[in-house]
Design a protein around this motif. Structure first.
Motif, PDB file in Angstrom:
ATOM      1  N   GLN A  60      45.232  45.351  29.470  1.00 19.04           N
ATOM      2  CA  GLN A  60      43.767  45.258  29.521  1.00 19.04           C
ATOM      3  C   GLN A  60      43.223  45.765  30.854  1.00 19.04           C
ATOM      4  O   GLN A  60      42.243  46.498  30.894  1.00 19.04           O
ATOM      5  N   GLY A  61      43.855  45.408  31.949  1.00 21.63           N
ATOM      6  CA  GLY A  61      43.382  45.827  33.269  1.00 21.63           C
ATOM      7  C   GLY A  61      43.468  47.324  33.466  1.00 21.63           C
ATOM      8  O   GLY A  61      42.553  47.952  34.005  1.00 21.63           O
ATOM      9  N   GLU A  62      44.576  47.913  33.028  1.00 19.09           N
ATOM     10  CA  GLU A  62      44.725  49.363  33.140  1.00 19.09           C
ATOM     11  C   GLU A  62      43.693  50.078  32.269  1.00 19.09           C
ATOM     12  O   GLU A  62      43.115  51.086  32.672  1.00 19.09           O
ATOM     13  N   ALA A  63      43.436  49.551  31.084  1.00 20.61           N
ATOM     14  CA  ALA A  63      42.439  50.156  30.190  1.00 20.61           C
ATOM     15  C   ALA A  63      41.059  50.112  30.834  1.00 20.61           C
ATOM     16  O   ALA A  63      40.323  51.109  30.810  1.00 20.61           O
ATOM     17  N   MET A  64      40.692  48.983  31.418  1.00 24.00           N
ATOM     18  CA  MET A  64      39.382  48.856  32.060  1.00 24.00           C
ATOM     19  C   MET A  64      39.251  49.809  33.243  1.00 24.00           C
ATOM     20  O   MET A  64      38.224  50.472  33.407  1.00 24.00           O
ATOM     21  N   ASN A  65      40.294  49.898  34.084  1.00 24.21           N
ATOM     22  CA  ASN A  65      40.240  50.777  35.246  1.00 24.21           C
ATOM     23  C   ASN A  65      40.191  52.250  34.844  1.00 24.21           C
ATOM     24  O   ASN A  65      39.484  53.048  35.468  1.00 24.21           O
ATOM     25  N   THR A  67      43.269  50.141  20.738  1.00 26.43           N
ATOM     26  CA  THR A  67      42.135  50.940  21.187  1.00 26.43           C
ATOM     27  C   THR A  67      41.144  50.043  21.906  1.00 26.43           C
ATOM     28  O   THR A  67      40.660  49.070  21.345  1.00 26.43           O
ATOM     29  N   TYR A  68      40.873  50.379  23.147  1.00 35.04           N
ATOM     30  CA  TYR A  68      39.877  49.686  23.965  1.00 35.04           C
ATOM     31  C   TYR A  68      38.595  50.496  23.874  1.00 35.04           C
ATOM     32  O   TYR A  68      38.579  51.701  24.145  1.00 35.04           O
ATOM     33  N   HIS A  69      37.485  49.861  23.480  1.00 38.02           N
ATOM     34  CA  HIS A  69      36.225  50.554  23.241  1.00 38.02           C
ATOM     35  C   HIS A  69      35.155  50.034  24.190  1.00 38.02           C
ATOM     36  O   HIS A  69      34.962  48.834  24.317  1.00 38.02           O
ATOM     37  N   SER A  70      34.460  50.953  24.840  1.00 40.69           N
ATOM     38  CA  SER A  70      33.373  50.614  25.740  1.00 40.69           C
ATOM     39  C   SER A  70      32.150  51.444  25.355  1.00 40.69           C
ATOM     40  O   SER A  70      32.263  52.635  25.077  1.00 40.69           O
TER      41      SER A  70
END
Length: 131
Positions: A78-83, A122-125
């Motif tokens: 999660q942290g790597e995806a956010m960064n 899949t991380y979605h923003s």
């Protein structure tokens, strides 16, 4: 009756051919509004995972972007995806002369399996840029 339907269909076809190039003329018009969505794959992905990729769906009319970070679920962090998403958003912001952006909704994570039965995340923003 069949002849009448055939004649009407032929008239619709001819009308379609006659008015088809009006779209090209509209795009040259300075008042034309582009409502299309562009798929952008950043050159610098800012990822450390070999399976990760970042895609940006950008709508110029509304200045909104959907950012997708996809990688295998085993290596998802999660942290790597956010960064990674943050770094890609900052690059996109500089390239397109935006000065800030705001999140339109809370970020989400979706897990799915592909046709080879591998599990992916899949991380979605979803953000809106400001000029």
């Amino acid at each position: 009756m069949k002849k009448f339907i055939a004649v009407v269909a032929a008239l619709f076809c001819f009308a379609g051919f006659a008015f088809a190039d009006e779209l090209a003329e509209l795009q040259k018009d300075p008042n034309f509004v582009d409502t299309s969505t562009r798929l952008i794959i950043p050159e610098d992905q800012h990822t450390t995972s070999k399976t990760a990729k970042v895609q940006i769906e950008y709508t110029p009319l509304t200045d909104e972007a959907h950012v997708y970070y996809t990688c295998m679920a085993v290596s998802y962090d999660q942290g790597e995806a956010m960064n990674t998403v943050l770094a890609c958003l900052q690059d996109f912001q500089k390239e397109n002369q935006y000065y800030s952006y705001k999140y339109m909704r809370k970020d989400s994570v979706k897990y799915f399996k592909d046709d080879k039965n591998l599990k992916w995340a899949t991380y979605h923003s979803y953000v809106k840029f400001n000029r």
